[in-house]
Design an enzyme around this catalytic site. Structure first.
Site, PDB file in Angstrom:
ATOM      1  N   GLU A  94      -6.148 -14.520  29.660  1.00 12.68           N
ATOM      2  CA  GLU A  94      -5.357 -14.073  30.711  1.00 12.68           C
ATOM      3  C   GLU A  94      -6.117 -14.421  31.754  1.00 12.68           C
ATOM      4  OE1 GLU A  94      -1.927 -11.571  32.849  1.00 12.68           O
ATOM      5  OE2 GLU A  94      -1.808 -12.027  30.730  1.00 12.68           O
ATOM      6  N   ASP A  95      -7.397 -13.052  31.660  1.00  7.64           N
ATOM      7  CA  ASP A  95      -8.280 -12.755  32.801  1.00  7.64           C
ATOM      8  C   ASP A  95      -9.658 -13.136  33.200  1.00  7.64           C
ATOM      9  OD1 ASP A  95      -6.002 -11.441  33.890  1.00  7.64           O
ATOM     10  OD2 ASP A  95      -6.683  -9.525  32.849  1.00  7.64           O
TER      11      ASP A  95
END
Length: 755
Positions: A94-95
């Site tokens: 996600e990051d």
């Protein structure tokens, strides 16, 4: 010098990270799982590299969060290496720039699948109306039905986020706390993670109602000595009895959590002092023989009910038929020598672990090998299958979807029997129709009635535990829209809605065609905006409902609609027809318009800052009727589709759904009122009737407190009265002061606020 300082900061971080990871490894090594230390170390190094240089809002290095989540998964839930690796990697995709494929290549398909389930869908693919929050939740549940560990790690992740929620701005706190109470705490409960569920509820409560939380905490501290005294008096004869039986046991006290105390105060309208079950007693024994533990529970029950009298209706036996989340115990309520009912929970050490840790604890009793789930989880698989079915029927509305899932989370259940004597578990409060749908959709959709214990009953009949149910069907029966109102299980609701939607789609398509033809005939280009405008003009909230009405010929389009689209209706309305002869009707409308210019949220609006409501601007907000917030309430704002701000109480059920599906539109609301304006508040009273009672109450409210009474309703039966008083007050403190003063009146027994 600065260079040196920089270095020391980095070294400090490294030291902190290494210590945290070492702690995780030590806990893992001391557990009973197969030892895959190198895999976990590899995952840690990968995640550390990926998150390098990133910090959380609290200022600590980001990697501390995945380590903490893995730590919770390992030591508090008892999961093995696969889950620990997935927890360490859960934010990487996600990051950072890594993809699920990268993770699959390095760590294998299983871990990649779990990480994928934990990765939020990137925003922007749903349009403004859809709720990304609900979509993410849907994705989580879809992966969960393949591997339950996804949801457990998500719960661990949420628990760590809740523990570190201090550093977030208030609107974010309400969003996260609301979502936790609405979805994650019931999920943890459904999976039997009792300890985590209680902590999640408490933390949510602490951030949403800080003042209430502190009050209850301090009252618990104050009454602690009394509780300890009661506990030791109550348990000493029990200890003697168990010692003489030669049982290995320990006795613990269970104190109700602040959240469940507050919840009971709200639902039952009682004060802290009136809650009697704050203390319960747990007897946890180690059986000499595993197969004999159920019998031992009953032996202990017999022994203690010789000492204290037990409550005849309050024996709860979850031994032979455990709850759906695996919970097993025997609950009895005994009358103590001081005249208080005290609940005693009897369970073996194994049952206790399952009660605290959920079915992650089942593995411990399976020779410590982390296998895939076996027969203990068939209840769970049943539940996962139901969730899968709900997800297979697409639900257009985020709120409906969340409600449907939530219906399925509550673990209080009943057992009913089929005509052949097979046992089925259903949620409490379900109807004969729910039972029909739980067996087969065809059976449900053609059901005309049922026989319960050989008696004929209607479809809406609520089943009780132990009923034997036979469903009667007919080929000519069709799904009836009214059924939605009385079915209570998620599966039945979802199936009925899907069938109705299928039928409605045709009608809606016709309606849409009628509208398009009408618009073209009058020289308009058919657009969604025009359809919405007409839907609003005909007072339909949703476009689909408007199409439905057109298709069913409930609404006929004509000249008025053309005027509405050209904007001519506004002027005509104010002075048209008979209104100009009735002086007050038209004018009142005008006055209202001039007064209620609602505040519209601009494009560049800072949602992190609190919005202050004062006497000057309070007309610019919508105060919602679902919960009647007044100054002094814990409140929040919600930016609706028209960009106006709606004000709700933080504990309002509607707000709970908004926090869970549209969390990014939540605002923090602060009151800046100076006791000038008046608001409605209602209190409920009851007590023993006598002469002059009403006069004393009004005396306190009107003369002593100078508060205007709006309306009083009181009924009196057999010497007991009960009723409500509506008053005009400045704020919530006013209401509390009035209640305090009313409590001093003799014979007035119960007072609670309703709104």
């Amino acid at each position: 010098m600065a260079e040196e300082k920089q270095l020391t900061q980095e070294e400090k971080d490294d030291q902190m990270i290494n210590e945290a990871f070492q702690q995780l490894l030590n806990d893992y090594i001391s557990s009973r799982h197969r030892k895959k230390v190198d895999l976990i170390t590899k995952a840690f190094n990968f995640a550390r590299q990926a998150h390098k240089g990133v910090r959380r809002l609290s200022g600590e290095p980001y990697i501390m969060h995945p380590i903490a989540v893995a730590q919770i998964a390992c030591s508090e839930v008892g999961l093995g290496s696969t889950s620990i690796c997935a927890a360490l990697l859960h934010d990487v995709v996600e990051d950072t720039d890594y993809t699920v494929e990268d993770i699959e290549n390095i760590f294998g398909a299983k871990i990649a699948q779990i990480v994928d389930g934990l990765t939020k869908i990137s925003g922007g693919i749903f349009g403004e109306q859809a709720s990304a929050q609900a979509e993410n939740f849907k994705k989580l549940l879809l992966t969960m039905s393949d591997d339950i560990r996804v949801i457990i790690i998500k719960i661990c992740d949420r628990l760590h986020n809740m523990r570190t929620l201090e550093s977030q701005p208030a609107n974010k706190q309400y969003k996260i706390a609301g979502e936790t109470l609405y979805i994650y705490a019931p999920l943890a409960n459904r999976l039997g993670l009792n300890k985590i569920k209680s902590e999640l509820e408490n933390l949510s409560f602490k951030f949403e109602h800080p003042d209430e939380y502190t009050k209850i905490e301090s009252k618990l501290k104050l009454t602690r000595e009394d509780r300890d005294e009661l506990f030791s008096q109550f348990t000493s004869p029990i200890e003697d009895a168990l010692n003489s039986m030669g049982i290995k046991y320990e006795i613990k006290e269970r104190v109700k959590t602040p959240y469940s105390i507050w919840n009971k105060m709200q639902n039952k309208h009682v004060s802290f002092e009136e809650i009697y079950d704050i203390l319960a007693v747990r007897i946890i024994f180690t059986p000499n023989n595993r197969d004999d533990e159920v019998n031992e529970c009953f032996k202990i029950y017999v022994a203690i009910s010789k000492i204290y009298k037990s409550h005849p209706d309050r024996l709860r036996d979850w031994l032979s038929q455990p709850k759906a989340n695996g919970y097993q115990a025997l609950h009895v309520t005994l009358m103590s020598k001081t005249g208080q009912w005290i609940e005693v929970q009897i369970r073996s050490d194994r049952m206790d672990e399952i009660a605290e840790q959920g079915f992650a604890a089942h593995w411990k009793y399976k020779d410590g090998v982390e296998e895939e789930y076996t027969e203990d989880e068939n209840e769970l698989n049943e539940w996962l299958r139901t969730i899968k079915e709900i997800l297979d029927d697409p639900q257009p509305d985020a709120m409906d979807f969340l409600d449907t899932i939530k219906l399925n989370l509550f673990a209080s259940e009943i057992f009913v029997f089929t005509p052949k004597g097979e046992i089925r578990t259903l949620p409490a409060g379900c109807t004969a129709l729910d039972f029909a749908f739980s067996i087969h959709t065809f059976l449900g959709s053609h059901c005309i009635g049922a026989k319960v214990n050989h008696k004929l009953v209607p479809l809406s009949y609520k089943l009780q535990s132990g009923d034997q149910v036979e469903i009667l069907t007919s080929k000519s029966q069709h799904v009836n829209p009214a059924w939605i109102n009385f079915v209570s299980t998620a599966k039945a609701k979802a199936k009925i809605q899907a069938i109705l939607r299928r039928d409605n789609r045709e009608v809606q398509r016709e309606g849409e065609e009628i509208l398009i033809a009408f618009l073209k005939k009058n020289g308009f280009e058919p657009t969604v905006a025009l359809a919405d405008k007409l839907a609003e003009y005909h007072e339909y909230n949703k476009r689909s409902e408007f199409f439905q009405a057109l298709g069913e010929k409930i609404v006929l389009l004509g000249e008025k609609d053309v005027d509405e689209l050209n904007g001519k209706n506004k002027e005509a309305d104010s002075n048209s027809g008979w209104r100009k002869f009735v002086p007050f009707v038209g004018k009142k409308k005008k006055e209202e318009h001039s007064r209620q210019e609602l505040f519209v949220v601009p494009e560049k609006f800072n949602r992190k800052k609190p919005v202050y409501i004062s006497e000057e601007n309070y007309n610019q907000f919508k105060f919602m009727g679902c919960c009647h917030p007044i100054p002094g309430d814990d409140a929040l704002g919600y930016i609706n589709n028209k960009n106006q701000i709606e004000i709700h109480k933080r504990a309002c059920p509607v707000a709970a759904k908004l926090k869970t599906s549209y969390g990014n539109r939540i605002l923090d609301i602060k009151w800046d009122m100076h006791k000038k304006l008046y608001f409605d508040a209602t209190i409920r009273i009851s007590g023993i009737d006598r002469l002059g009672m009403l006069s004393e109450m009004t005396q306190v409210i009107s003369s002593e407190m100078n508060v205007n009474i709006h309306k009083i309703l009181i009924t009196c039966e057999e010497g007991i009265f009960e009723g409500t008083i509506e008053m005009r007050v400045h704020d919530r403190d006013n209401v509390r002061a009035i209640m305090e003063n009313l409590k001093k009146i003799p014979d007035l027994k119960e007072i609670s606020e309703i709104m």
